[in-house]
Design an enzyme around this catalytic site. Sequence first.
Site, PDB file in Angstrom:
ATOM      1  N   GLU A 235       0.885  -1.183   0.000  1.00 30.11           N
ATOM      2  CA  GLU A 235       0.000   0.000   0.000  1.00 30.11           C
ATOM      3  C   GLU A 235       0.913   1.220   0.000  1.00 30.11           C
ATOM      4  OE1 GLU A 235      -3.300  -0.156  -0.169  1.00 30.11           O
ATOM      5  OE2 GLU A 235      -3.326  -2.336  -0.098  1.00 30.11           O
ATOM      6  N   CYS A 269      -1.557   9.431   2.587  1.00 30.35           N
ATOM      7  CA  CYS A 269      -1.562   8.889   1.228  1.00 30.35           C
ATOM      8  C   CYS A 269      -2.838   9.239   0.481  1.00 30.35           C
ATOM      9  CB  CYS A 269      -1.392   7.386   1.290  1.00 30.35           C
ATOM     10  SG  CYS A 269      -2.652   6.594   2.303  1.00 30.35           S
TER      11      CYS A 269
HETATM   12  P1  NAD Z   1       8.620   4.860   4.501  1.00 30.74           P
HETATM   13  O1  NAD Z   1       8.429   4.068   3.259  1.00 30.74           O
HETATM   14  O2  NAD Z   1       9.859   5.656   4.640  1.00 30.74           O
HETATM   15  O3  NAD Z   1       8.602   3.874   5.790  1.00 30.74           O
HETATM   16  C1  NAD Z   1       7.545   2.980   6.033  1.00 30.74           C
HETATM   17  C2  NAD Z   1       8.057   1.831   6.894  1.00 30.74           C
HETATM   18  O4  NAD Z   1       9.077   1.115   6.193  1.00 30.74           O
HETATM   19  C3  NAD Z   1       8.668   2.241   8.233  1.00 30.74           C
HETATM   20  O5  NAD Z   1       8.300   1.273   9.200  1.00 30.74           O
HETATM   21  C4  NAD Z   1      10.167   2.187   7.954  1.00 30.74           C
HETATM   22  O6  NAD Z   1      10.936   1.963   9.125  1.00 30.74           O
HETATM   23  C5  NAD Z   1      10.270   1.008   7.012  1.00 30.74           C
HETATM   24  N1  NAD Z   1      11.394   1.056   6.074  1.00 30.74           N
HETATM   25  C6  NAD Z   1      12.036   2.169   5.600  1.00 30.74           C
HETATM   26  N2  NAD Z   1      12.995   1.807   4.713  1.00 30.74           N
HETATM   27  C7  NAD Z   1      12.941   0.448   4.621  1.00 30.74           C
HETATM   28  C8  NAD Z   1      13.669  -0.515   3.847  1.00 30.74           C
HETATM   29  N3  NAD Z   1      14.633  -0.163   3.008  1.00 30.74           N
HETATM   30  N4  NAD Z   1      13.357  -1.819   3.993  1.00 30.74           N
HETATM   31  C9  NAD Z   1      12.369  -2.210   4.843  1.00 30.74           C
HETATM   32  N5  NAD Z   1      11.646  -1.339   5.596  1.00 30.74           N
HETATM   33  C10 NAD Z   1      11.928  -0.038   5.482  1.00 30.74           C
HETATM   34  O7  NAD Z   1       7.316   5.715   4.654  1.00 30.74           O
HETATM   35  P2  NAD Z   1       6.930   6.814   5.741  1.00 30.74           P
HETATM   36  O8  NAD Z   1       7.796   8.007   5.539  1.00 30.74           O
HETATM   37  O9  NAD Z   1       6.872   6.217   7.109  1.00 30.74           O
HETATM   38  O10 NAD Z   1       5.422   7.129   5.265  1.00 30.74           O
HETATM   39  C11 NAD Z   1       5.141   7.993   4.223  1.00 30.74           C
HETATM   40  C12 NAD Z   1       4.815   7.280   2.917  1.00 30.74           C
HETATM   41  O11 NAD Z   1       3.830   6.277   3.118  1.00 30.74           O
HETATM   42  C13 NAD Z   1       4.212   8.222   1.864  1.00 30.74           C
HETATM   43  O12 NAD Z   1       4.801   7.963   0.619  1.00 30.74           O
HETATM   44  C14 NAD Z   1       2.737   7.827   1.847  1.00 30.74           C
HETATM   45  O13 NAD Z   1       2.077   8.142   0.645  1.00 30.74           O
HETATM   46  C15 NAD Z   1       2.791   6.365   2.130  1.00 30.74           C
HETATM   47  N6  NAD Z   1       1.529   5.893   2.729  1.00 30.74           N
HETATM   48  C16 NAD Z   1       0.722   5.040   2.023  1.00 30.74           C
HETATM   49  C17 NAD Z   1      -0.487   4.592   2.569  1.00 30.74           C
HETATM   50  C18 NAD Z   1      -1.433   3.660   1.816  1.00 30.74           C
HETATM   51  O14 NAD Z   1      -2.357   3.125   2.422  1.00 30.74           O
HETATM   52  N7  NAD Z   1      -1.266   3.460   0.513  1.00 30.74           N
HETATM   53  C19 NAD Z   1      -0.847   5.024   3.846  1.00 30.74           C
HETATM   54  C20 NAD Z   1       0.005   5.893   4.541  1.00 30.74           C
HETATM   55  C21 NAD Z   1       1.202   6.297   3.971  1.00 30.74           C
END
Ligand code: NAD
Length: 475
Positions: A235, A269
Amino acid sequence: MSADTEPTVVRPVDPTTGEPLGEIAANTVSQVDDAARLAERALGEGWRRDTRGRATTLRAWADLLRAHTDELVGSLVGETGKPVTEARAEVAASADALAYNAGMARYVGGRAGALPDGAQAHLVREPVGVVVFIVPWNWPVLLLLRDLAPALAAGVAALVKPAPQTTLVTRRVLDLGAEAGVPKDLLQLLVGGASVAQAAIAHPSVRAVAFTGSTTVGREIGVAAARGLKRSLLELGGKGASIVFADGDVEAATDASLAGSVITAGQMCMACTRLLVERSAYADVLDRLKERAPQLRVGHPAEESTQLGPLISQAQFDKVSGHLDVARADATVVVGGERTQPEGTSGWFLTPAVVTDVDVGSPTVQEDIFGPVLTVEPFDSDPDAVRLANATPYGLTASVWTGSVDRALRIGGALQAGTVWVNGHNRSYPEMPSGGYKDSGIGRTRGVEGIEEFTELKHMHFSLPDEPDPAGTPR
Ligand code: NAD
């Protein structure tokens, strides 16, 4: 970040003040290994088969969440900086996700029927096994339970890796799950960042990953899961467009789209980030936005009247400010986009920005800015509206505002988005699946479809040896 360089503790910070909230030791790779093996063992036959027990537990967890609303709201406001009204909505929606899935734990699905040779076939769904949940910080409780509640209803075991920023509130929610009766070891918290998440995905006991977060990280996770031939539910980012036709309630559409653009200070998002307006209504919409956007109250998130709190971090503030600099150079920022410091705060606050004269190919329109920035673009015809709306790599949500059912159906059918709202924005229900087209993800969360993501499908075949096979097909 490699395992060698990743910090051994996580330090959540209050984005309203920049003050540290505590320190929690991150898990080592060997602790991740232990957690995954224990989770697999805990899955056992008891939880897998006990649909009534799963239903009772999820319902009790929903009740506990409701009973601890004030405490959880306080944690959410402290760790994310979201306004208190929004934090309350998050806790209520999270309890609702648990309650809905409590019922679904006892849902009997599948198919059964006779095959051409007279044999009988049953299709049954079984829990996929141990699943890793990797969660972002913006709606940390709802986005976790949105996926975890259906997964537990399906009978899986779970390892939960929250964003470092929201580790504390997540730990509390999982403690309430244990109090509600989720068996020990079946549901475990993993603390840390990328390397902890990657170690969990790679573990042989883990069969699937449910990730919510950025498209960049989602791609990496999808590849890591595929390497181990594991399922991934992704997602990802969005760039929601609200399409406003002059034949609809233009004022309601403008107000809802503006409100939709500043949820979690735009760090959502599903936020409405683009307003596409039929040219005959464009001037009126813009006048209304110029009047209303500055009236939105940027303030301390603990105050009831606050509509926008801070951005999550200095880094996020710098990223959004950089996007605004680009918008000032190649478009027009008609209002907002300025740093502000409400009384009693020292964190990262921005006034909501409205951007016009923007080219559809520009980064302001194309990128998931994740801040309070709304672009406004005119369109001249139905096909022009569809062309503009579909012109980004994302496909999470869109809304259509019109008085014509025919037009809503036609435009909605042509939009590349997992959710299309007609005369509304940002409505989600545990009953209905959501997810992304294109770069917004793979798979669906919520609803019956969301439960099926956490199952394996088994065909059970019952031979009837006395029946000849009329077509002589190989058995
Ligand atoms: P992010 O992708 O930086 O991090 C999300 C999670 O992934 C965190 O738990 C983080 O620790 C982990 N993570 C980071 N790098 C990783 C890697 N290389 N390997 C494995 N895990 C890793 O996102 P964020 O900054 O926490 O959230 C913002 C983003 O999330 C925005 O792009 C937003 O659009 C998206 N988002 C999507 C939805 C949806 O339902 N589609 C909902 C909320 C947020």
